[in-house]
Design an enzyme around this catalytic site. Structure first.
Site, PDB file in Angstrom:
ATOM      1  N   HIS A 219       0.835  -1.194   0.000  1.00  0.00           N
ATOM      2  CA  HIS A 219       0.000   0.000   0.000  1.00  0.00           C
ATOM      3  C   HIS A 219       0.873   1.248   0.000  1.00  0.00           C
ATOM      4  O   HIS A 219       0.390   2.363   0.153  1.00  0.00           O
ATOM      5  CB  HIS A 219      -0.913  -0.035   1.244  1.00  0.00           C
ATOM      6  CG  HIS A 219      -2.017   0.945   1.228  1.00  0.00           C
ATOM      7  ND1 HIS A 219      -2.170   1.930   2.187  1.00  0.00           N
ATOM      8  CD2 HIS A 219      -3.056   1.111   0.369  1.00  0.00           C
ATOM      9  CE1 HIS A 219      -3.237   2.648   1.920  1.00  0.00           C
ATOM     10  NE2 HIS A 219      -3.802   2.185   0.831  1.00  0.00           N
ATOM     11  N   LYS A 221       3.367   4.281  -1.246  1.00  0.00           N
ATOM     12  CA  LYS A 221       3.514   5.204  -2.372  1.00  0.00           C
ATOM     13  C   LYS A 221       4.879   5.862  -2.220  1.00  0.00           C
ATOM     14  O   LYS A 221       5.087   6.666  -1.317  1.00  0.00           O
ATOM     15  CB  LYS A 221       2.421   6.275  -2.381  1.00  0.00           C
ATOM     16  CG  LYS A 221       1.017   5.730  -2.659  1.00  0.00           C
ATOM     17  CD  LYS A 221       0.294   5.326  -1.400  1.00  0.00           C
ATOM     18  CE  LYS A 221      -1.127   4.873  -1.684  1.00  0.00           C
ATOM     19  NZ  LYS A 221      -1.779   4.363  -0.470  1.00  0.00           N
ATOM     20  N   ASP A 226      17.214   9.758  -8.417  1.00  0.00           N
ATOM     21  CA  ASP A 226      18.667   9.890  -8.233  1.00  0.00           C
ATOM     22  C   ASP A 226      19.101   9.759  -6.788  1.00  0.00           C
ATOM     23  O   ASP A 226      20.200  10.182  -6.412  1.00  0.00           O
ATOM     24  CB  ASP A 226      19.164  11.228  -8.797  1.00  0.00           C
ATOM     25  CG  ASP A 226      19.102  11.272 -10.311  1.00  0.00           C
ATOM     26  OD1 ASP A 226      18.971  10.198 -10.925  1.00  0.00           O
ATOM     27  OD2 ASP A 226      19.183  12.379 -10.879  1.00  0.00           O
ATOM     28  N   HIS A 396      -8.759  11.360   1.802  1.00  0.00           N
ATOM     29  CA  HIS A 396      -7.862  10.205   1.669  1.00  0.00           C
ATOM     30  C   HIS A 396      -6.526  10.415   2.372  1.00  0.00           C
ATOM     31  O   HIS A 396      -5.656   9.561   2.313  1.00  0.00           O
ATOM     32  CB  HIS A 396      -7.630   9.912   0.175  1.00  0.00           C
ATOM     33  CG  HIS A 396      -7.061   8.560  -0.093  1.00  0.00           C
ATOM     34  ND1 HIS A 396      -5.760   8.375  -0.542  1.00  0.00           N
ATOM     35  CD2 HIS A 396      -7.605   7.323   0.019  1.00  0.00           C
ATOM     36  CE1 HIS A 396      -5.543   7.086  -0.715  1.00  0.00           C
ATOM     37  NE2 HIS A 396      -6.638   6.419  -0.372  1.00  0.00           N
ATOM     38  N   LYS A 398      -3.607  10.657   5.217  1.00  0.00           N
ATOM     39  CA  LYS A 398      -3.250   9.893   6.411  1.00  0.00           C
ATOM     40  C   LYS A 398      -2.166  10.680   7.146  1.00  0.00           C
ATOM     41  O   LYS A 398      -0.971  10.573   6.828  1.00  0.00           O
ATOM     42  CB  LYS A 398      -2.711   8.504   6.047  1.00  0.00           C
ATOM     43  CG  LYS A 398      -3.660   7.669   5.145  1.00  0.00           C
ATOM     44  CD  LYS A 398      -3.229   7.743   3.715  1.00  0.00           C
ATOM     45  CE  LYS A 398      -3.849   6.725   2.801  1.00  0.00           C
ATOM     46  NZ  LYS A 398      -5.188   6.338   2.920  1.00  0.00           N
ATOM     47  N   ASP A 403       1.259  17.549  19.458  1.00  0.00           N
ATOM     48  CA  ASP A 403       1.857  18.732  20.071  1.00  0.00           C
ATOM     49  C   ASP A 403       2.492  19.611  18.987  1.00  0.00           C
ATOM     50  O   ASP A 403       1.933  19.749  17.903  1.00  0.00           O
ATOM     51  CB  ASP A 403       2.865  18.321  21.146  1.00  0.00           C
ATOM     52  CG  ASP A 403       2.200  17.493  22.251  1.00  0.00           C
ATOM     53  OD1 ASP A 403       0.997  17.685  22.458  1.00  0.00           O
ATOM     54  OD2 ASP A 403       2.872  16.667  22.880  1.00  0.00           O
TER      55      ASP A 403
END
Length: 478
Positions: A219, A221, A226, A396, A398, A403
């Site tokens: 899952h 991404k 380089d 979508h 996450k 703090d």
């Protein structure tokens, strides 16, 4: 009682006992273990099919294979990367130092200062930044995405990758076999003809179709160019995240661009996954270039987790960060099905007087998950957690802000599947300015959200409330 009923009773008893032993030996959480035992006992034929399809089995052979990939890549890259300065003493805050130590002792990256980072709340701006980095790449481009669609965004990326491959840049594209199942040979043919390498993570075969179908997915991404510029976050490669193509319906997501030493740890995770998928991976110094510029940016720690590792670093980080919070916890997640520890951490923080806010979609894209999520809202709200339902459009992102010391951008949802069953990655940034910027984005999102009301929830039809409570029974299985 007839002989038939006696035989049926004996058979059912043997079935339940055998399944109970099998599942208990998996050593999962008590709640998940009991849920699966009841499911398989009371729905025997259907239950065994569901468990084989999505159950949290150990997948021992694949775990060994992935651990081997991890060790091979890390050993090969150690000489090039581990000379980077560790950030053991980069914070005066004891809680932050403990979080850094938790991640590192879980087998993940040390916290190191980056040269520069940038947050993105716009899908088009994020895509443009990656495309610019790819266009400027001179040695390699590494991409790993759960979903890569053959739509207008996907075609634009494919054509750019083809151009870079023809220029001699090494191009490696890793996609999940389930999430990117619409990527056919015809779409990928130009890439392969240009010399780019394409692989599917945990592809489906007749020999291992069932156990591979839902679990053991990447899952993650990740984009690395380089070894100097890296990206991660919630966005996949598709039009859903693009305001240009989807307009006001574009999914709301948060992503990050990192420059400097932390990118080498994104690179390491990608190469581990590439080695697992293909059986080979480069490891020479060109893929782990030494940092020549003095790092002047925030301290960043890359953490990966998945079913190959028993410590589940991201889950432990979330729990420890929330449990140790003192002033604020702002959490954004599209899929909220907390286990007991995360739920207790949120409630405990709110009861201690911490400003705990949870941002979730008003309408999720998975009805069962959305129903299960809403079953937790009342208890959280009574404890003082402020719950906001965003949208439309679909939320979508996450992210987590704790703090003024911790800002998290990653791919993991606050549910069992992300914490334990899928391969995920996160970037934890220990920096007051970044935490404030991410908190400001959170506040902006609240303008498009409605606060969950206990009074309004009680007015919901009985059938709706019953469905939500029933869905909650499946929480350990989701």
């Amino acid at each position: 009682m007839s002989d038939y009923m006696i035989l049926l009773t004996i058979g059912e008893t043997i079935w339940v006992v055998a399944l109970s032993v099998w599942i208990i030996m998996e050593r999962r959480s008590p709640a998940a273990t009991l849920a699966w035992i009841f499911a398989l006992a009371f729905v025997p034929l259907l239950g065994i099919g569901i468990y084989w399809l999505i159950g949290p089995r150990r997948l021992t052979r694949k775990r060994r294979r992935y651990k081997l990939a991890r060790s091979r890549v890390r050993e090969a890259a150690a000489g090039n990367r581990l000379g980077a300065p560790h950030a053991r003493n980069l914070s005066d805050d004891a809680h932050v130092r403990q979080l850094m130590q938790l991640v590192e002792r879980s087998g993940e990256a040390p916290a190191v200062p980056c040269r520069r980072l940038e947050l993105f709340s716009s899908g088009d701006a994020y895509f443009a930044s990656i495309e610019q980095a790819m266009a400027e790449a001179r040695h390699h481009i590494h991409l790993e995405f759960y979903i890569f669609l053959p739509d207008r965004v996907g075609m634009r990326w494919r054509d750019l990758l083809c151009e870079k491959a023809r220029q001699g840049v090494q191009v490696r594209l890793l996609v999940d076999a389930i999430g990117s199942d619409r990527l056919g040979r015809r779409f990928l043919k130009p890439l392969r003809e240009c010399g780019a390498e394409v692989a599917r993570f945990n592809p489906l075969t007749l020999a291992r179709l069932w156990p591979s179908l839902i679990n053991f997915r990447t899952h993650r991404k990740i984009a690395v160019c380089d070894g100097k510029v890296g990206f991660t976050g919630g966005s996949n490669v598709c039009e859903w995240h693009s305001e240009t193509f989807f307009g006001p319906r574009a999914w709301r997501d948060t992503n990050i661009r990192i420059e400097g030493v932390p990118v080498l740890w994104l690179q390491t995770v990608f190469l581990e996954d590439w080695l697992f998928a293909t059986g080979k991976a480069p490891s020479d110094e060109a893929f782990f270039p030494p940092e020549k510029t003095v790092a002047g940016g925030p301290c960043v720690q890359i953490a990966a987790s998945g079913p190959d590792h028993d410590l589940y670093a991201i889950h432990k980080f979330y729990f420890s960060a929330i449990a140790g919070s003192r002033h604020r916890v702002f959490a954004t997640t599209p899929y909220f099905v907390p286990d007991e520890s995360i739920f207790a951490a949120l409630v405990g923080a709110a009861l201690r007087g911490v400003d705990v806010r949870l941002l979730v979609p008003k309408q999720g894209d998975h009805r069962l998950v959305a129903a299960a999520a809403r079953s937790y809202y009342d208890d959280l709200a009574r404890a003082g957690v402020a719950i906001y339902e965003y949208g439309p459009p679909m939320l979508h992102a996450k992210t987590l802000v704790v703090d003024r010391q911790v800002a998290v951008i990653g791919t993991a949802n606050m549910d069992n599947r992300s914490f334990r069953l899928n391969f995920e990655i996160m970037a934890a940034v220990y920096d007051a300015e970044t935490a404030d910027r991410l908190a400001a984005l959170f506040e902006e999102d609240l303008a498009r959200a409605t606060r969950y009301s206990l009074r309004e929830a009680r007015k919901a039809p009985f059938a709706v409330r019953m469905a939500e409570c029933t869905a909650r029974l499946f929480s350990p299985l989701l």
